[in-house]
Write a protein that holds these residues in place. Sequence first.
Motif, PDB file in Angstrom:
ATOM      1  N   LYS A  55       0.794  -1.235   0.000  1.00 37.23           N
ATOM      2  CA  LYS A  55       0.000   0.000   0.000  1.00 37.23           C
ATOM      3  C   LYS A  55       0.826   1.283   0.000  1.00 37.23           C
ATOM      4  O   LYS A  55       0.278   2.360  -0.145  1.00 37.23           O
ATOM      5  CB  LYS A  55      -0.937  -0.016   1.209  1.00 37.23           C
ATOM      6  CG  LYS A  55      -1.877  -1.227   1.172  1.00 37.23           C
ATOM      7  CD  LYS A  55      -3.318  -0.825   1.322  1.00 37.23           C
ATOM      8  CE  LYS A  55      -4.245  -1.925   0.867  1.00 37.23           C
ATOM      9  NZ  LYS A  55      -5.363  -2.116   1.778  1.00 37.23           N
ATOM     10  N   CYS A  56       2.107   1.185   0.220  1.00 40.92           N
ATOM     11  CA  CYS A  56       2.893   2.410   0.358  1.00 40.92           C
ATOM     12  C   CYS A  56       4.112   2.477  -0.572  1.00 40.92           C
ATOM     13  O   CYS A  56       4.562   3.558  -0.921  1.00 40.92           O
ATOM     14  CB  CYS A  56       3.381   2.584   1.791  1.00 40.92           C
ATOM     15  SG  CYS A  56       2.204   2.068   3.052  1.00 40.92           S
ATOM     16  N   CYS A  59       5.035   4.749  -3.803  1.00 40.53           N
ATOM     17  CA  CYS A  59       5.425   6.158  -3.667  1.00 40.53           C
ATOM     18  C   CYS A  59       6.538   6.361  -2.641  1.00 40.53           C
ATOM     19  O   CYS A  59       7.028   7.472  -2.467  1.00 40.53           O
ATOM     20  CB  CYS A  59       4.236   6.998  -3.244  1.00 40.53           C
ATOM     21  SG  CYS A  59       2.824   6.823  -4.327  1.00 40.53           S
ATOM     22  N   HIS A  60       6.900   5.305  -1.961  1.00 41.87           N
ATOM     23  CA  HIS A  60       7.890   5.470  -0.891  1.00 41.87           C
ATOM     24  C   HIS A  60       9.010   4.436  -0.971  1.00 41.87           C
ATOM     25  O   HIS A  60       9.354   3.800   0.028  1.00 41.87           O
ATOM     26  CB  HIS A  60       7.210   5.383   0.477  1.00 41.87           C
ATOM     27  CG  HIS A  60       6.268   6.505   0.779  1.00 41.87           C
ATOM     28  ND1 HIS A  60       6.684   7.813   0.954  1.00 41.87           N
ATOM     29  CD2 HIS A  60       4.922   6.536   0.912  1.00 41.87           C
ATOM     30  CE1 HIS A  60       5.631   8.577   1.211  1.00 41.87           C
ATOM     31  NE2 HIS A  60       4.549   7.833   1.184  1.00 41.87           N
ATOM     32  N   GLU A  66       8.403   9.921  -1.850  1.00 42.08           N
ATOM     33  CA  GLU A  66       7.610  11.104  -1.535  1.00 42.08           C
ATOM     34  C   GLU A  66       7.865  11.500  -0.085  1.00 42.08           C
ATOM     35  O   GLU A  66       7.987  10.642   0.793  1.00 42.08           O
ATOM     36  CB  GLU A  66       6.123  10.811  -1.733  1.00 42.08           C
ATOM     37  CG  GLU A  66       5.721  10.461  -3.154  1.00 42.08           C
ATOM     38  CD  GLU A  66       5.777  11.637  -4.122  1.00 42.08           C
ATOM     39  OE1 GLU A  66       6.176  12.740  -3.702  1.00 42.08           O
ATOM     40  OE2 GLU A  66       5.425  11.437  -5.297  1.00 42.08           O
ATOM     41  N   PHE A  69      10.321   9.853   2.404  1.00 38.06           N
ATOM     42  CA  PHE A  69       9.989   8.749   3.295  1.00 38.06           C
ATOM     43  C   PHE A  69      10.123   7.442   2.517  1.00 38.06           C
ATOM     44  O   PHE A  69       9.590   7.300   1.429  1.00 38.06           O
ATOM     45  CB  PHE A  69       8.556   8.938   3.812  1.00 38.06           C
ATOM     46  CG  PHE A  69       8.109   7.894   4.792  1.00 38.06           C
ATOM     47  CD1 PHE A  69       8.843   7.626   5.935  1.00 38.06           C
ATOM     48  CD2 PHE A  69       6.945   7.167   4.566  1.00 38.06           C
ATOM     49  CE1 PHE A  69       8.417   6.670   6.842  1.00 38.06           C
ATOM     50  CE2 PHE A  69       6.508   6.218   5.473  1.00 38.06           C
ATOM     51  CZ  PHE A  69       7.253   5.962   6.613  1.00 38.06           C
ATOM     52  N   GLY A  81      10.612  10.581   7.215  1.00 38.47           N
ATOM     53  CA  GLY A  81      10.879  11.428   6.060  1.00 38.47           C
ATOM     54  C   GLY A  81      11.263  12.820   6.466  1.00 38.47           C
ATOM     55  O   GLY A  81      11.942  13.009   7.486  1.00 38.47           O
ATOM     56  N   LYS A  82      10.792  13.787   5.696  1.00 39.25           N
ATOM     57  CA  LYS A  82      11.251  15.153   5.950  1.00 39.25           C
ATOM     58  C   LYS A  82      10.703  15.726   7.259  1.00 39.25           C
ATOM     59  O   LYS A  82      11.241  16.686   7.777  1.00 39.25           O
ATOM     60  CB  LYS A  82      10.981  16.052   4.750  1.00 39.25           C
ATOM     61  CG  LYS A  82       9.542  16.228   4.398  1.00 39.25           C
ATOM     62  CD  LYS A  82       9.426  17.170   3.204  1.00 39.25           C
ATOM     63  CE  LYS A  82       7.967  17.483   2.973  1.00 39.25           C
ATOM     64  NZ  LYS A  82       7.579  17.538   1.597  1.00 39.25           N
ATOM     65  N   HIS A  83       9.665  15.099   7.798  1.00 45.86           N
ATOM     66  CA  HIS A  83       9.193  15.556   9.104  1.00 45.86           C
ATOM     67  C   HIS A  83       9.747  14.729  10.253  1.00 45.86           C
ATOM     68  O   HIS A  83       9.262  14.794  11.378  1.00 45.86           O
ATOM     69  CB  HIS A  83       7.667  15.565   9.149  1.00 45.86           C
ATOM     70  CG  HIS A  83       7.076  16.620   8.267  1.00 45.86           C
ATOM     71  ND1 HIS A  83       6.683  16.380   6.980  1.00 45.86           N
ATOM     72  CD2 HIS A  83       6.873  17.931   8.496  1.00 45.86           C
ATOM     73  CE1 HIS A  83       6.242  17.498   6.451  1.00 45.86           C
ATOM     74  NE2 HIS A  83       6.349  18.464   7.343  1.00 45.86           N
ATOM     75  N   MET A 109      -2.697   9.141   4.372  1.00 49.71           N
ATOM     76  CA  MET A 109      -1.877   8.198   3.626  1.00 49.71           C
ATOM     77  C   MET A 109      -2.542   6.835   3.567  1.00 49.71           C
ATOM     78  O   MET A 109      -3.017   6.357   4.591  1.00 49.71           O
ATOM     79  CB  MET A 109      -0.499   8.055   4.285  1.00 49.71           C
ATOM     80  CG  MET A 109       0.414   9.217   4.019  1.00 49.71           C
ATOM     81  SD  MET A 109       0.837   9.263   2.264  1.00 49.71           S
ATOM     82  CE  MET A 109       0.700  11.006   1.951  1.00 49.71           C
ATOM     83  N   PRO A 111      -2.699   8.529  -0.318  1.00 44.32           N
ATOM     84  CA  PRO A 111      -3.584   9.582  -0.830  1.00 44.32           C
ATOM     85  C   PRO A 111      -4.905   9.005  -1.362  1.00 44.32           C
ATOM     86  O   PRO A 111      -5.012   7.812  -1.576  1.00 44.32           O
ATOM     87  CB  PRO A 111      -2.774  10.209  -1.954  1.00 44.32           C
ATOM     88  CG  PRO A 111      -1.370   9.827  -1.702  1.00 44.32           C
ATOM     89  CD  PRO A 111      -1.393   8.520  -0.994  1.00 44.32           C
TER      90      PRO A 111
END
Length: 468
Positions: A55-56, A59-60, A66, A69, A81-83, A109, A111
Amino acid sequence: MRSLLTLALLAVLANVAFADEIKRRPGEDEIKVVALTRKDPVVYEKDIEPILLNKCSVCHSGNVKEGRFDVSSYEEMIKGGKHGKSVEAGKSEQSLLYKLARKMQKPFMPPRSEEPLTPQELATIKLWIDQGAKPPTGMREKTKVIVQQPSADVHPVRGVAISPDKTLVIAARGNQIHVYDAKEGKYLRSLIDPKLVGVDGKPIKAAHISLVESLAYSPDGKTIASGSFQEVTLWDAASGAVKQKLTGFSERVVALAYSKDGKYLATGGGAPTEDGEIKLFEGATGKLVVDIKNGHSDTVFGVCFSPDGTKLATCGADKFVKTFEVPSGKFIKAFEGHTHHVLGVGWKNDGKMLASGGADNVVKIWDFEKGEQVRTINNAHTKQVTMLVFVGTTTQFATCSGDKQVRFWNVDNGGNTRNLQGNNDFLYALAVSSDGTLAAVGGEEGVVRLYNATNGQVLKTLQPPEVK
Ligand code: HEC
């Protein structure tokens, strides 16, 4: 007592206010928290990894991360990731990954376009975090992954190819392959594998179930090869029929190349953070010639034959460029110097030099005989160099990049000879005809731009076909 009550009331109010702030579109409700009956501990590689892969990971992982992450390994996933940290061990309610996946917090998540987690999956992730977000136990069983189809509105172009006679251009878009007339820029047809069915048993009108990651034309123009998750399909270029399917791949096939005489087809890929995968097939029969084991210690992103067809150059996420003998697959030498994933590699016409580009935004030129670096072009691009191709028998090669640019270089002096303008988003794919007159470029924007590569003029913009 009263103050405690007030506090509790305040907390409830705050929660309500917070919930109100989140704008939800229809179907975007928070996922229900269900109780699990299991007593055994959650095991990362058995219970969690398959969910993330399914499921992820589109994109990751790999080329696409993205939000920076990456779910392809436990370590990267935990790092976040960036956070920052995605998981607070023992505290699911405070873990970013859980909050986004439960749709308590934006960005939800996965999306909206994608299949959300089931309450069962979410509960498993919650339990895993609350049990301490333990790493894999090491007793890894290969999990069979059920591939999710990409949704209809995912349509970046990840592969382009030009027919040797320059009459056709093909583009890999999502799980589709579109064929265009090069002169008119008109969409002609799609390559469809009539045998594809989804998990629900319904037929799928596509080239592959999962994303098409790589494309190549055989030098005689008769065959098109396309790479996707765990398979390569060989198509009859004239009729568009499936000729053959090559299987036995552990993961996505992200690189494909024919030798100049068409005798061999090489593939590159492999699961992130596991051994890279390099295979050599007979071009005519699709018979496996050699499976090059342990060539790279991570995903292989580029493959390219030497002009005389006696060697293969490869590059990968392990930051190496390597060379192997054809057809034995025997290792020749490695080139070290990139500081990040190497995403593209090419071989100069005289077989004496190699060029490579990567996620360090750098292009490097190597002396094959000496096994040394000749030149580094720092800041060749301002983002990752996603592909590198030599232009026929010339001393030029071209690169495309996440910085939306296509640049041509002279391999002998490292000079930037020409740029192709007009792209509006991250670029993944580039092809140049062997006479250097026609170039095709595609990426996140979903269109393919066709250029007169000698003067940089945009000839056509190939749009996705109307979805019927
Ligand atoms: C279709 C693509 C797509 C899929 C599938 C997807 N994500 Fe994302 N994810 C994104 C994008 C795009 C962002 C960046 C959003 C932003 O920065 O606003 C992101 C950001 C994130 C972040 C925040 C990273 C950070 O530190 O900024 C987390 C955590 C995350 N995703 C988790 C997941 C999980 C877990 C799944 C699977 C259940 C998932 N994503 C599936 C596209 C996707």
